[in-house]
Write an enzyme that holds these catalytic residues in place. Structure first.
Site, PDB file in Angstrom:
ATOM      1  N   ASN A  52     -60.328  93.629 -16.483  1.00  0.00           N
ATOM      2  CA  ASN A  52     -60.138  93.492 -16.879  1.00  0.00           C
ATOM      3  C   ASN A  52     -58.955  92.889 -15.097  1.00  0.00           C
ATOM      4  O   ASN A  52     -57.656  92.502 -15.136  1.00  0.00           O
ATOM      5  CB  ASN A  52     -58.403  93.753 -17.716  1.00  0.00           C
ATOM      6  CG  ASN A  52     -58.949  92.751 -19.275  1.00  0.00           C
ATOM      7  OD1 ASN A  52     -59.272  91.164 -18.712  1.00  0.00           O
ATOM      8  ND2 ASN A  52     -58.790  93.324 -19.674  1.00  0.00           N
ATOM      9  N   ASP A  57     -65.034  95.910 -19.910  1.00  0.00           N
ATOM     10  CA  ASP A  57     -64.765  95.096 -18.723  1.00  0.00           C
ATOM     11  C   ASP A  57     -63.633  95.289 -18.688  1.00  0.00           C
ATOM     12  O   ASP A  57     -62.564  95.683 -18.821  1.00  0.00           O
ATOM     13  CB  ASP A  57     -63.584  93.228 -20.323  1.00  0.00           C
ATOM     14  CG  ASP A  57     -63.320  92.304 -19.949  1.00  0.00           C
ATOM     15  OD1 ASP A  57     -61.952  92.488 -18.251  1.00  0.00           O
ATOM     16  OD2 ASP A  57     -62.545  92.093 -21.140  1.00  0.00           O
ATOM     17  N   HIS A  85     -66.618  85.270 -21.800  1.00  0.00           N
ATOM     18  CA  HIS A  85     -67.304  85.938 -20.962  1.00  0.00           C
ATOM     19  C   HIS A  85     -68.926  85.813 -20.760  1.00  0.00           C
ATOM     20  O   HIS A  85     -69.593  85.130 -21.647  1.00  0.00           O
ATOM     21  CB  HIS A  85     -67.586  87.407 -21.506  1.00  0.00           C
ATOM     22  CG  HIS A  85     -65.709  88.153 -20.863  1.00  0.00           C
ATOM     23  ND1 HIS A  85     -65.394  88.710 -19.990  1.00  0.00           N
ATOM     24  CD2 HIS A  85     -64.453  87.663 -21.575  1.00  0.00           C
ATOM     25  CE1 HIS A  85     -64.157  89.294 -19.891  1.00  0.00           C
ATOM     26  NE2 HIS A  85     -63.612  88.849 -20.751  1.00  0.00           N
ATOM     27  N   ASN A  94     -66.114  89.061 -27.230  1.00  0.00           N
ATOM     28  CA  ASN A  94     -64.765  88.573 -27.485  1.00  0.00           C
ATOM     29  C   ASN A  94     -65.131  87.694 -29.388  1.00  0.00           C
ATOM     30  O   ASN A  94     -64.990  86.601 -29.761  1.00  0.00           O
ATOM     31  CB  ASN A  94     -64.714  86.270 -26.857  1.00  0.00           C
ATOM     32  CG  ASN A  94     -63.567  86.070 -27.281  1.00  0.00           C
ATOM     33  OD1 ASN A  94     -62.478  86.164 -27.540  1.00  0.00           O
ATOM     34  ND2 ASN A  94     -63.196  84.594 -27.522  1.00  0.00           N
ATOM     35  N   GLU A  98     -64.903  94.220 -26.560  1.00  0.00           N
ATOM     36  CA  GLU A  98     -63.882  93.629 -27.604  1.00  0.00           C
ATOM     37  C   GLU A  98     -65.482  92.699 -29.012  1.00  0.00           C
ATOM     38  O   GLU A  98     -65.289  91.812 -29.492  1.00  0.00           O
ATOM     39  CB  GLU A  98     -63.366  91.674 -26.899  1.00  0.00           C
ATOM     40  CG  GLU A  98     -61.894  91.770 -27.352  1.00  0.00           C
ATOM     41  CD  GLU A  98     -61.436  91.059 -26.683  1.00  0.00           C
ATOM     42  OE1 GLU A  98     -60.683  89.582 -27.120  1.00  0.00           O
ATOM     43  OE2 GLU A  98     -61.887  90.044 -25.486  1.00  0.00           O
TER      44      GLU A  98
END
Length: 262
Positions: free
Chosen positions: A155, A153, A251, A11, A37
């Site tokens: 998702n 990730d 996360h 993130n 990310e």
């Protein structure tokens, strides 16, 4: 010895670093760490994040600033690094880096991948489906040629056990029937292995928590971060851990130990 592999959606690498990511990485004793990310460009990483915890980073950046981007840190010198899937829509978003460790008699890849989120609306959900349509045959083809572990990730929460409020999320991106069916196909027809679930079949094993409400405090989470491996490599996995503290992202890092060496 063995091989310790971490996956972690940061993130934002700069934000995560300000909250202790680098110090955590130094203590993790990882051999390889896939990050997603990154939310940074080459200029932001230069001189600061090319190396973390004694590992060299290989990156695939998004064209758009402060968006997406993946990296793979490794202690071992790769034989080849591949960025992108050859599909411009997603390569512009910086979603795929594959690091190969080939030697005579062995073809082995570690991949860091960031699947699109469809939660912002219909347009992004359609992009997510397009990505699933691209990555599936790619992974199937790769499996025919080499052993690999994809970390990232994804998702998608695959089954009811993989998120707290599954009943209320059946019409929400990340737990839509089409997404879950895609994951089932990847694991059953394509024959990849959800390594964490092979080792841990307990409930309430989550890797992401919304910033809304009291999701973290109440452990209202989702398991969105995966190790997806070819069966021969998955068979070497023997220990898994989701690291809940310290928190430097929305996360949590997921570490899996394998009993093979690069």
């Amino acid at each position: 010895m063995g091989f310790r592999l971490v996956t972690l959606n940061l993130n934002g690498i700069r934000s995560a670093a300000n909250k202790g990511f680098v110090q955590w990485a130094e203590q993790s004793q990882a051999d390889c760490m896939g990050v997603q990310e990154v939310k940074a460009q080459a200029a932001d990483v230069a001189g600061r994040f090319e190396q973390v915890a004694g590992m060299n980073g290989h990156f695939h950046y998004a064209q758009k600033k402060g968006y997406s981007g993946v990296g793979l840190y490794t202690r071992h010198e790769p034989s080849e690094v591949i960025t992108g899937l050859g599909e411009r829509e997603f390569d512009d978003e910086g979603r795929y880096v594959e690091v190969r460790f080939d030697k005579p008699g062995r073809k082995l890849s570690i991949i860091s991948c960031y699947f699109p989120s469809g939660s912002s609306g219909e347009e992004r959900q359609l992009a997510k489906y397009r990505f699933l349509d691209v990555i599936y045959p790619h992974l199937l083809s790769l499996k025919g040629q080499r052993q690999f572990i994809l970390v990232g990730d994804v998702n998608i929460a695959h089954k009811e056990i993989d998120l707290k409020n599954w009943k209320g999320n059946q019409k929400n991106s990340g737990f839509l029937p089409e997404e879950r069916a895609w994951m089932t196909r990847l694991l059953e027809e394509a024959g990849l292995v959800d390594v964490f679930r092979r080792l841990n079949d307990k409930a309430e094993q989550y890797t992401w928590w919304s910033n809304r409400g009291q999701a973290w405090a109440k452990n209202v989470g989702w398991r969105l971060d995966y190790h997806l491996a070819t069966p021969a490599l998955a068979a070497h996995a023997h220990r898994e851990q989701i690291h809940l503290e310290p928190r430097f992202s929305d996360h949590a890092p997921l570490t899996i130990d394998y009993d093979f060496t690069l």
